[in-house]
Design a protein around this motif. Structure first.
Motif, PDB file in Angstrom:
ATOM      1  N   MET A 167     119.035  73.497 -31.818  1.00  0.00           N
ATOM      2  CA  MET A 167     118.094  72.455 -31.989  1.00  0.00           C
ATOM      3  C   MET A 167     117.717  72.007 -30.308  1.00  0.00           C
ATOM      4  SD  MET A 167     115.669  70.712 -34.007  1.00  0.00           S
ATOM      5  CE  MET A 167     114.828  69.450 -33.402  1.00  0.00           C
ATOM      6  N   SER A 168     118.974  71.505 -29.843  1.00  0.00           N
ATOM      7  CA  SER A 168     118.854  71.178 -28.569  1.00  0.00           C
ATOM      8  C   SER A 168     118.169  72.210 -27.477  1.00  0.00           C
ATOM      9  CB  SER A 168     120.006  70.644 -27.855  1.00  0.00           C
ATOM     10  OG  SER A 168     120.854  71.661 -27.765  1.00  0.00           O
ATOM     11  N   ALA A 169     118.409  73.273 -27.614  1.00  0.00           N
ATOM     12  CA  ALA A 169     117.986  74.438 -26.969  1.00  0.00           C
ATOM     13  C   ALA A 169     116.132  74.457 -27.024  1.00  0.00           C
ATOM     14  CB  ALA A 169     118.373  75.733 -27.149  1.00  0.00           C
ATOM     15  N   ASN A 170     115.995  74.168 -28.311  1.00  0.00           N
ATOM     16  CA  ASN A 170     114.279  74.252 -28.591  1.00  0.00           C
ATOM     17  C   ASN A 170     113.535  73.204 -28.087  1.00  0.00           C
ATOM     18  OD1 ASN A 170     112.299  75.189 -30.108  1.00  0.00           O
ATOM     19  ND2 ASN A 170     112.650  74.300 -31.730  1.00  0.00           N
ATOM     20  N   VAL A 171     114.371  71.922 -27.977  1.00  0.00           N
ATOM     21  CA  VAL A 171     114.011  70.751 -27.297  1.00  0.00           C
ATOM     22  C   VAL A 171     113.527  70.972 -25.913  1.00  0.00           C
ATOM     23  CG1 VAL A 171     114.314  68.436 -26.786  1.00  0.00           C
ATOM     24  CG2 VAL A 171     114.615  69.126 -29.077  1.00  0.00           C
ATOM     25  N   GLY A 172     114.722  71.786 -25.312  1.00  0.00           N
ATOM     26  CA  GLY A 172     114.740  71.947 -23.861  1.00  0.00           C
ATOM     27  C   GLY A 172     113.433  72.909 -23.329  1.00  0.00           C
TER      28      GLY A 172
END
Ligand SMILES: [Zn+2]
Length: 62
Positions: free
Chosen positions: A1-6
């Motif tokens: 998820m956090s990678a996606n936001v990045g």
């Protein structure tokens, strides 16, 4: 998820660059700085003509 936001964040920045809204930073060349010191104050002309504008995000010359 956090990678996606990045990735989304980066995509937004690149979209700004793509539309010509670069984050420009000025960088003075070594020759210009040396001239400015040695030939002050005339060397300042040298300094300002030896400036390179670059986008800090994508690295493109502006
Ligand atoms: Zn850019």
């Amino acid at each position: 998820m956090s990678a996606n936001v990045g990735k989304q964040y980066q995509d937004n920045l690149m979209a700004m660059c793509a539309s010509g809204n670069h984050d420009v930073s000025k960088k003075y060349g070594v020759c210009g700085i040396i001239c400015a010191v040695l030939l002050f104050p005339c060397g300042l002309i040298c300094l300002f003509s030896d400036v390179e504008k670059r986008c800090v995000r994508c690295g493109a010359k502006v």
